[in-house]
Scaffold this motif. Structure first.
Motif, PDB file in Angstrom:
ATOM      1  N   LEU A  11      45.235  44.766  34.204  1.00  0.00           N
ATOM      2  CA  LEU A  11      43.787  45.264  34.222  1.00  0.00           C
ATOM      3  C   LEU A  11      43.640  45.692  32.793  1.00  0.00           C
ATOM      4  N   THR A  90      38.744  37.054  34.920  1.00  0.00           N
ATOM      5  CA  THR A  90      39.424  37.589  36.000  1.00  0.00           C
ATOM      6  C   THR A  90      39.894  36.342  36.970  1.00  0.00           C
ATOM      7  N   GLN A 118      48.103  38.446  38.175  1.00  0.00           N
ATOM      8  CA  GLN A 118      46.653  38.618  38.345  1.00  0.00           C
ATOM      9  C   GLN A 118      46.180  39.137  37.106  1.00  0.00           C
ATOM     10  N   THR A 120      42.760  40.951  35.703  1.00  0.00           N
ATOM     11  CA  THR A 120      41.648  41.684  35.987  1.00  0.00           C
ATOM     12  C   THR A 120      41.044  42.146  34.824  1.00  0.00           C
ATOM     13  N   SER A 122      37.723  44.293  33.621  1.00  0.00           N
ATOM     14  CA  SER A 122      36.670  45.184  33.962  1.00  0.00           C
ATOM     15  C   SER A 122      35.392  45.135  32.859  1.00  0.00           C
TER      16      SER A 122
END
Length: 123
Positions: A11, A90, A118, A120, A122
């Motif tokens: 993230l 993302t 993954q 991601t 924001s």
């Protein structure tokens, strides 16, 4: 047979950076073409970047100037440096390899695939 394992996802805030790694085993990557694809939820898998056995590179227009693909044959590892990340980056990122040694934008040209990592972003 080539096994590919991705790492480095996570993230990150928009504007940030990540470095994805793709560790290969079972065969040296010296003569392999290596690539990265990604798939966002509800979307088709799309090409991100590729590098041929001689270091020639291809990029998707959407990542040109922000992402850099590289390879370290001594470490049997390929990388994707992703800078200036956007929310639309993302996705699950997949490392790929093909025995011809070429760089290709077509997923069907690649014989070997990792499980994905993954990413991601924001906003």
């Amino acid at each position: 047979q080539v096994q590919l394992v991705e790492s480095g996802g996570g993230l990150v805030q928009a504007g940030g950076s990540l470095r994805l790694s793709c560790a290969a085993s079972g065969r040296t990557i010296n003569n392999l073409g290596m690539g990265w694809f990604r798939q966002a939820p509800g979307k088709e898998r799309e090409f991100v970047a590729a590098i041929n056995r001689n270091g020639g590179r291809l990029y998707a227009d959407s990542v040109m100037g922000r992402f850099t693909i590289s390879r370290d044959n001594a470490k049997n590892t390929a990388y994707l440096q992703a800078n200036s990340l956007k929310a639309e980056d993302t996705a699950v990122y997949y490392c790929t390899a093909q025995g011809s040694g070429w760089a290709s934008r077509l997923a069907n040209d690649y014989e070997y695939w990792g499980q994905g990592t993954q990413v991601t972003v924001s906003s």
